[in-house]
Structure formats: C-alpha cells, structure tokens
Design a protein around this motif. Structure first.
Motif, PDB file in Angstrom:
ATOM      1  N   ASP A   1       0.834  -1.203   0.000  1.00 30.09           N
ATOM      2  CA  ASP A   1       0.000   0.000   0.000  1.00 30.09           C
ATOM      3  C   ASP A   1       0.871   1.257   0.000  1.00 30.09           C
ATOM      4  O   ASP A   1       1.581   1.522   0.964  1.00 30.09           O
ATOM      5  CB  ASP A   1      -0.901  -0.016   1.244  1.00 30.09           C
ATOM      6  CG  ASP A   1      -1.816   1.197   1.306  1.00 30.09           C
ATOM      7  OD1 ASP A   1      -1.780   2.016   0.368  1.00 30.09           O
ATOM      8  OD2 ASP A   1      -2.555   1.325   2.294  1.00 30.09           O
ATOM      9  N   PRO A   2       0.818   2.043  -1.083  1.00 32.14           N
ATOM     10  CA  PRO A   2       1.687   3.222  -1.148  1.00 32.14           C
ATOM     11  C   PRO A   2       1.242   4.328  -0.188  1.00 32.14           C
ATOM     12  O   PRO A   2       2.011   5.212   0.162  1.00 32.14           O
ATOM     13  CB  PRO A   2       1.555   3.693  -2.607  1.00 32.14           C
ATOM     14  CG  PRO A   2       0.237   3.160  -3.058  1.00 32.14           C
ATOM     15  CD  PRO A   2      -0.033   1.907  -2.268  1.00 32.14           C
ATOM     16  N   ASN A   3      -0.027   4.248   0.268  1.00 36.20           N
ATOM     17  CA  ASN A   3      -0.560   5.315   1.129  1.00 36.20           C
ATOM     18  C   ASN A   3      -0.578   4.927   2.599  1.00 36.20           C
ATOM     19  O   ASN A   3      -1.297   5.535   3.391  1.00 36.20           O
ATOM     20  CB  ASN A   3      -1.991   5.671   0.699  1.00 36.20           C
ATOM     21  CG  ASN A   3      -2.051   6.033  -0.767  1.00 36.20           C
ATOM     22  OD1 ASN A   3      -1.215   6.794  -1.249  1.00 36.20           O
ATOM     23  ND2 ASN A   3      -3.010   5.475  -1.491  1.00 36.20           N
ATOM     24  N   ARG A   4       0.188   3.880   2.954  1.00 36.92           N
ATOM     25  CA  ARG A   4       0.088   3.453   4.352  1.00 36.92           C
ATOM     26  C   ARG A   4       0.665   4.513   5.292  1.00 36.92           C
ATOM     27  O   ARG A   4       1.637   5.185   4.976  1.00 36.92           O
ATOM     28  CB  ARG A   4       0.738   2.085   4.570  1.00 36.92           C
ATOM     29  CG  ARG A   4       2.219   2.003   4.412  1.00 36.92           C
ATOM     30  CD  ARG A   4       2.697   0.587   4.770  1.00 36.92           C
ATOM     31  NE  ARG A   4       4.139   0.468   4.584  1.00 36.92           N
ATOM     32  CZ  ARG A   4       4.710   0.136   3.446  1.00 36.92           C
ATOM     33  NH1 ARG A   4       3.966  -0.096   2.387  1.00 36.92           N
ATOM     34  NH2 ARG A   4       6.022   0.053   3.351  1.00 36.92           N
ATOM     35  N   GLU A   5       0.013   4.607   6.442  1.00 36.52           N
ATOM     36  CA  GLU A   5       0.404   5.641   7.416  1.00 36.52           C
ATOM     37  C   GLU A   5       1.747   5.281   8.036  1.00 36.52           C
ATOM     38  O   GLU A   5       2.124   4.112   8.094  1.00 36.52           O
ATOM     39  CB  GLU A   5      -0.655   5.717   8.524  1.00 36.52           C
ATOM     40  CG  GLU A   5      -2.038   6.098   8.034  1.00 36.52           C
ATOM     41  CD  GLU A   5      -3.132   5.580   8.955  1.00 36.52           C
ATOM     42  OE1 GLU A   5      -2.868   5.422  10.159  1.00 36.52           O
ATOM     43  OE2 GLU A   5      -4.234   5.318   8.454  1.00 36.52           O
TER      44      GLU A   5
ATOM     45  N   ARG B   1       2.693   1.993  10.160  1.00 32.69           N
ATOM     46  CA  ARG B   1       1.916   0.835   9.701  1.00 32.69           C
ATOM     47  C   ARG B   1       2.835  -0.152   9.011  1.00 32.69           C
ATOM     48  O   ARG B   1       3.616   0.215   8.147  1.00 32.69           O
ATOM     49  CB  ARG B   1       0.850   1.269   8.683  1.00 32.69           C
ATOM     50  CG  ARG B   1      -0.451   1.801   9.258  1.00 32.69           C
ATOM     51  CD  ARG B   1      -1.131   0.860  10.198  1.00 32.69           C
ATOM     52  NE  ARG B   1      -2.117  -0.009   9.608  1.00 32.69           N
ATOM     53  CZ  ARG B   1      -3.421   0.103   9.796  1.00 32.69           C
ATOM     54  NH1 ARG B   1      -3.934   1.076  10.501  1.00 32.69           N
ATOM     55  NH2 ARG B   1      -4.241  -0.756   9.259  1.00 32.69           N
TER      56      ARG B   1
END
Length: 368
Positions: free
Chosen positions: A177-181, A184
């Motif tokens: 996931d490129p948008n992981r916080e 995470r």
C-alpha cells in the motif's frame, strides 16, 4: 438443488492434490515476526514472503477444504457449506495454477491474485452460520449447549484457520500500500492507540443500536489517551464492536420500558507488562449462571436469527442473531496469544475482559 460431491464439481486430479496437500504441515508465524519482517518491505523480502505464501496458503486452504468435505451430521451437504467448500477449492486451484514466483513482476501478480482470494472469502462466516442454522432446522429439536461438540470443535478450528489465512494475505497485500500511514506494517499498527480504536468501534456499535432501537446508552471510556502498542487495529475493532454491541443490546432491552435513565457502559483500558486488558462493563441485567456455558457456542443466540437475510449482502452488521460474535471474538484474541473472559452477575450486569498479549511473540495457534 441436489448436493454435489466434490468429485462431481472438480477434477479427480485436483481432489487428489487437495488430499495430498492437506497432509502437509502448516507453518505458524508470530505478530513480532510479521512486524520485523514487514518493516523492511524490500523487493527481495516481498519475493521471499510471496514464495512462502504460495506454498503455505495452499496447505492451509487444503486442510480446510478436506475437512469441509467430511463433516458430521450431514453438515457437508448443506447448500451454504457446499458454497464455502467450492470457494476453498477454487482458491486452492488458483494457488496451484500460479507458476513459480521468480521476480517482482511475478510477485505483484501473485499479490493481486491472493487479494482476489481474500475478497472471494469475504462472506465465509455468514455462509457457515447459515449452514449451521440449516443443520439446526433439519435436526428439528432444541439444541442445548454441549450438544454436537464435534461441530463446535470444527468451527473453532475452521474460524481460527480463516483468521490466519486472512491475516497472512492482508499483511502481504498491505505491504504494497503506497498510502500506508507512518508506523503501519501491513495490517499491523506499531503505534496503535487502543482508546482510539475502541472509540471508533463504540461509534459503529451505537449507530446500529440507534437503528435497531431508536436510542443507545452512553459509553464512557477510561485509560491513557497517549498509550500505544503494536497490534492489528481491525482485529481489536471487531472484538470491541462485538462486546459493546452485546452490552448496548442488554442495557437497551432492560431499560426500554423503564422510567429510569439507562446507565452508561464503562470501558477501561489497562496497560500491563504482559497484557493490555480492556474491560467492558454494563448494567444490562447479566446472564444467568446456567446460560454462561452457552455464550461461546456457535449454536446459541438469545436474539432472533437473521437466517432469512441473504448472506450475499454486504451490510454485514445486524445487531445480533447469528450466535457467533463472542466465540469468534475470543478466537481473534487468542490468535495473538490473548483471551476473552466473560463474568456476569445475574440481576445486575456483565463484565467482559479482553486480554491482548503485549509481547506479540506467541506463534499462531494453527488447527490441524
């Protein structure tokens, strides 16, 4: 519709392969290992993980597909169970048909494929519950707790295995996931705030209570708002949601026709050295002592059954009725070395103690 045996729907070669793979040994991993390994999602690490999953998922799915074919009391023939078995066989076939994973391109294609498997299995729990309800109707007698122990043991194994399969897939997919916080690692939040997750779960449970009854008791939360620890937020959300939902229902039904104000549900988050414990207390009248053994069985629910609801709907959250919220929540707690205990005072209320292991190094409890 006549029940189709595996041999009528699937090739002999596939069935023999399922049998062979169902005899292979499964390999458990720990939360700590998933976290350490996933904190460095290099192409090489992702490749190693995909190669491990390519074999491991096929073994785990074969174990369950084989068991689904041989259940007692004719449960294997129930239409809902056949549907689940076919999902498992389709997923096994997808894994075995996927060729060797040699480079990043293969790994990305594999990740997309296992994510499709995860989506295919989204409705396994309501489908299994439907199959068990169909069995109860067929048996046509009042089933008491302690009845059909083989069914309970099978469902514990089956659901625990499902938690593990979904965790492994979700973890691998999440690493992409490129948008992981920040903080995470796949599905694991290394700095999860139990208070924040609990509040979200409470909000969701109160919305459902409002929809069902037109009102919902207040929920008070106590604990250190700055405290965090590594855990899987989606697992904690599910457990707190189920427990709060039960408490809301008990309080709402007890005070529905009363002129007294419904007392609040109280949640305390305690940060121990070994465990983080979340206590959920209500004044919903409690459970009689004779009823306590029933609450962790899959054949029991005090609420009406949503059997008539289509298991293909995606809303998923009825207030109660399938009779699996508590036993499945306990499996989620145990999956990473925790536990769930219910203590009740009939005539007053119920306390649920959700223990979450802090150490994160216990191995997955893999059923045979």
């Amino acid at each position: 519709m006549a029940a189709k045996k595996m041999s009528e729907s699937f090739s002999r070669a596939l069935i023999e392969e399922v049998q062979r793979w169902s005899e292979m040994k499964q390999t458990g991993v720990s939360l700590k290992y998933m976290m350490d390994f996933g904190s460095r999602p290099t192409q090489r690490n992702l490749l190693i993980a995909a190669q491990f999953l390519h074999k491991e998922l096929a073994i785990r799915i074969a174990h369950r597909a084989q068991e689904l074919e041989n259940l007692p009391y004719g449960l294997s023939e129930k239409p809902a169970i056949l549907k689940v078995r076919d999902w498992y066989l389709d997923s096994f076939r997808d894994l075995r048909m996927f060729s060797e994973i040699k480079d990043s391109e293969d790994e990305i294609a594999f990740t997309q494929m296992i994510n499709r498997i995860k989506v295919r299995h989204n409705n396994v729990v309501p489908a299994m519950a439907l199959g068990v309800q169909q069995l109860k109707q067929d048996l046509g007698r009042k089933i008491v707790p302690g009845d059909l122990p083989e069914i309970h043991q099978f469902l514990d194994r089956f659901y625990m295995s499902r938690i593990g399969i979904r965790m492994l897939i979700g973890q691998h997919v999440g690493l992409h996931d490129p948008n992981r916080e920040p903080g995470r690692v796949g599905q694991i939040d290394t700095r999860m705030s139990p208070l924040k997750v609990a509040r979200n779960a409470i909000d969701d449970a109160r919305v459902i209570c409002m929809r069902e009854y037109g009102s919902a008791p207040e929920v008070e939360v106590f604990g250190d708002p700055d405290f965090t620890f590594p855990y899987v937020p989606s697992h904690l959300h599910l457990m707190v949601f189920e427990l709060v939902k039960n408490s809301l229902r008990a309080v709402e039904e007890r005070f529905m026709n009363s002129d007294k104000v419904a007392p609040p549900i109280r949640i305390i988050v305690a940060d121990g050295i070994e465990d983080v414990t979340i206590k959920i207390s209500d004044e919903g009248g409690g459970i009689p002592r004779s009823g306590l053994p029933k609450i962790f069985t899959y054949l029991y629910s005090t609420a009406r059954s949503p059997l008539e609801e289509d298991m293909n709907t995606t809303s998923g959250a009825t207030m109660a009725g399938y009779g699996y919220g508590l036993p499945i929540s306990r499996l989620y707690a145990r999956y990473f070395g925790g536990d769930l205990q219910i203590i009740s005072m009939e005539g007053y209320g119920t306390d649920a103690y959700l223990h979450l292991s802090r150490l994160g190094d216990s191995q997955e409890p893999l059923p045979d």
